[in-house]
Write a protein that holds these residues in place. Sequence first.
Motif, PDB file in Angstrom:
ATOM      1  N   ARG A 186       3.595  11.843   4.315  1.00  0.00           N
ATOM      2  CA  ARG A 186       2.471  12.188   3.422  1.00  0.00           C
ATOM      3  C   ARG A 186       2.926  12.206   1.960  1.00  0.00           C
ATOM      4  O   ARG A 186       3.785  12.999   1.568  1.00  0.00           O
ATOM      5  CB  ARG A 186       1.908  13.560   3.805  1.00  0.00           C
ATOM      6  CG  ARG A 186       0.620  13.908   3.086  1.00  0.00           C
ATOM      7  CD  ARG A 186       0.108  15.256   3.547  1.00  0.00           C
ATOM      8  NE  ARG A 186      -0.148  15.294   4.983  1.00  0.00           N
ATOM      9  CZ  ARG A 186      -1.256  14.861   5.561  1.00  0.00           C
ATOM     10  NH1 ARG A 186      -2.221  14.360   4.829  1.00  0.00           N
ATOM     11  NH2 ARG A 186      -1.397  14.939   6.873  1.00  0.00           N
ATOM     12  N   ASP A 187       2.360  11.278   1.162  1.00  0.00           N
ATOM     13  CA  ASP A 187       2.661  11.166  -0.287  1.00  0.00           C
ATOM     14  C   ASP A 187       4.145  10.926  -0.576  1.00  0.00           C
ATOM     15  O   ASP A 187       4.614  11.222  -1.679  1.00  0.00           O
ATOM     16  CB  ASP A 187       2.191  12.425  -1.045  1.00  0.00           C
ATOM     17  CG  ASP A 187       0.687  12.634  -0.937  1.00  0.00           C
ATOM     18  OD1 ASP A 187      -0.043  11.625  -0.930  1.00  0.00           O
ATOM     19  OD2 ASP A 187       0.254  13.791  -0.864  1.00  0.00           O
ATOM     20  N   LEU A 188       4.886  10.394   0.381  1.00  0.00           N
ATOM     21  CA  LEU A 188       6.326  10.229   0.181  1.00  0.00           C
ATOM     22  C   LEU A 188       6.643   9.156  -0.851  1.00  0.00           C
ATOM     23  O   LEU A 188       7.625   9.272  -1.589  1.00  0.00           O
ATOM     24  CB  LEU A 188       7.007   9.905   1.522  1.00  0.00           C
ATOM     25  CG  LEU A 188       8.532  10.011   1.558  1.00  0.00           C
ATOM     26  CD1 LEU A 188       9.005  11.390   1.103  1.00  0.00           C
ATOM     27  CD2 LEU A 188       9.058   9.694   2.955  1.00  0.00           C
ATOM     28  N   SER A 189       5.824   8.101  -0.941  1.00  0.00           N
ATOM     29  CA  SER A 189       6.116   7.057  -1.927  1.00  0.00           C
ATOM     30  C   SER A 189       6.026   7.617  -3.345  1.00  0.00           C
ATOM     31  O   SER A 189       6.817   7.253  -4.219  1.00  0.00           O
ATOM     32  CB  SER A 189       5.187   5.855  -1.758  1.00  0.00           C
ATOM     33  OG  SER A 189       3.848   6.201  -2.032  1.00  0.00           O
ATOM     34  N   GLY A 229       0.826  -1.204   0.000  1.00  0.00           N
ATOM     35  CA  GLY A 229       0.000   0.000   0.000  1.00  0.00           C
ATOM     36  C   GLY A 229       0.858   1.250   0.000  1.00  0.00           C
ATOM     37  O   GLY A 229       1.895   1.299   0.663  1.00  0.00           O
ATOM     38  N   GLN A 230       0.415   2.270  -0.739  1.00  0.00           N
ATOM     39  CA  GLN A 230       1.176   3.525  -0.828  1.00  0.00           C
ATOM     40  C   GLN A 230       1.331   4.173   0.540  1.00  0.00           C
ATOM     41  O   GLN A 230       2.394   4.693   0.868  1.00  0.00           O
ATOM     42  CB  GLN A 230       0.455   4.493  -1.776  1.00  0.00           C
ATOM     43  CG  GLN A 230       0.439   4.041  -3.208  1.00  0.00           C
ATOM     44  CD  GLN A 230       1.336   4.893  -4.089  1.00  0.00           C
ATOM     45  OE1 GLN A 230       1.542   6.065  -3.825  1.00  0.00           O
ATOM     46  NE2 GLN A 230       1.874   4.297  -5.119  1.00  0.00           N
ATOM     47  N   LEU A 240       9.090   4.635   4.396  1.00  0.00           N
ATOM     48  CA  LEU A 240      10.123   5.453   3.760  1.00  0.00           C
ATOM     49  C   LEU A 240      10.550   6.600   4.677  1.00  0.00           C
ATOM     50  O   LEU A 240      11.741   6.921   4.774  1.00  0.00           O
ATOM     51  CB  LEU A 240       9.615   6.015   2.432  1.00  0.00           C
ATOM     52  CG  LEU A 240       9.433   4.996   1.297  1.00  0.00           C
ATOM     53  CD1 LEU A 240       8.684   5.633   0.130  1.00  0.00           C
ATOM     54  CD2 LEU A 240      10.764   4.435   0.830  1.00  0.00           C
ATOM     55  N   ALA A 241       9.574   7.206   5.361  1.00  0.00           N
ATOM     56  CA  ALA A 241       9.898   8.274   6.313  1.00  0.00           C
ATOM     57  C   ALA A 241      10.765   7.725   7.440  1.00  0.00           C
ATOM     58  O   ALA A 241      11.716   8.376   7.891  1.00  0.00           O
ATOM     59  CB  ALA A 241       8.621   8.893   6.870  1.00  0.00           C
ATOM     60  N   GLY A 242      10.465   6.506   7.883  1.00  0.00           N
ATOM     61  CA  GLY A 242      11.288   5.868   8.905  1.00  0.00           C
ATOM     62  C   GLY A 242      12.692   5.585   8.404  1.00  0.00           C
ATOM     63  O   GLY A 242      13.671   5.780   9.119  1.00  0.00           O
ATOM     64  N   ALA A 243      12.795   5.132   7.143  1.00  0.00           N
ATOM     65  CA  ALA A 243      14.105   4.844   6.552  1.00  0.00           C
ATOM     66  C   ALA A 243      14.944   6.117   6.452  1.00  0.00           C
ATOM     67  O   ALA A 243      16.153   6.100   6.736  1.00  0.00           O
ATOM     68  CB  ALA A 243      13.919   4.218   5.167  1.00  0.00           C
ATOM     69  N   GLU A 244      14.318   7.214   6.055  1.00  0.00           N
ATOM     70  CA  GLU A 244      15.030   8.489   5.990  1.00  0.00           C
ATOM     71  C   GLU A 244      15.572   8.871   7.370  1.00  0.00           C
ATOM     72  O   GLU A 244      16.727   9.294   7.510  1.00  0.00           O
ATOM     73  CB  GLU A 244      14.108   9.601   5.491  1.00  0.00           C
ATOM     74  CG  GLU A 244      13.769   9.527   4.023  1.00  0.00           C
ATOM     75  CD  GLU A 244      12.890  10.685   3.576  1.00  0.00           C
ATOM     76  OE1 GLU A 244      12.889  10.978   2.382  1.00  0.00           O
ATOM     77  OE2 GLU A 244      12.186  11.286   4.430  1.00  0.00           O
TER      78      GLU A 244
END
Length: 201
Positions: free
Chosen positions: A88-91, A21-22, A29-33
């Motif tokens: 928010r909308d990071l993917s 899911g997006q 992705l935010a966590g990975a950053e």
Amino acid sequence: MTTAKDLFIIAMDSGSKHSVGQGDLSLALAGAELIDLIGAGAVAVDGDTIVPGEGPAPDDRLVGEAAAGLTRQPPYERVEDWLWRRGRDLSAAYQAGLEEDGELTRKRSGRSPFGSARVEPVDTPARRRAASRWEEAEPVLAALASAVGIDGGRPDDEPGFDDEAVTTVVAAVHDAVMELEAVRQRRSIENAAFANLWRGP
């Protein structure tokens, strides 16, 4: 490449055989950053709060944007709040960035030239690096992938991390993804009840 880009490539790779899911992916992705920023010394985590550090952000446009968006004055932001705000909308941002860099390509499915386009990773050094980290079950990448439902046949018990800050971020990602799923289920139930109300007895 960064942990977030590696995670995105693993999620998009058709070999993962799992549709992510997006919203879930954006949170991860935010966590990975954040984990890459911790690794660079650009931030630290005090309890569940993100505290700016002295180190420079990794040399990456999107992670640089993440660093620029940090709260640098008290009260500092909580990890959970960061995930929802930054995620928010990071993917979509990662997809656009990787397509622009030639790391992703669009392939049409079906015979029709107007059929829906599927995004796939291109065979590049970045893809091979992500695949190598994945095959080696690199703990951070494996834990973040697990949070969005990609397990790759790995055991359920995830390895611990040497860095307590990384443990905090990974746990927050898992919690946020579960919270998002709970919101989805609640909306689904509400929509079904609303449809039944209009259908009548």
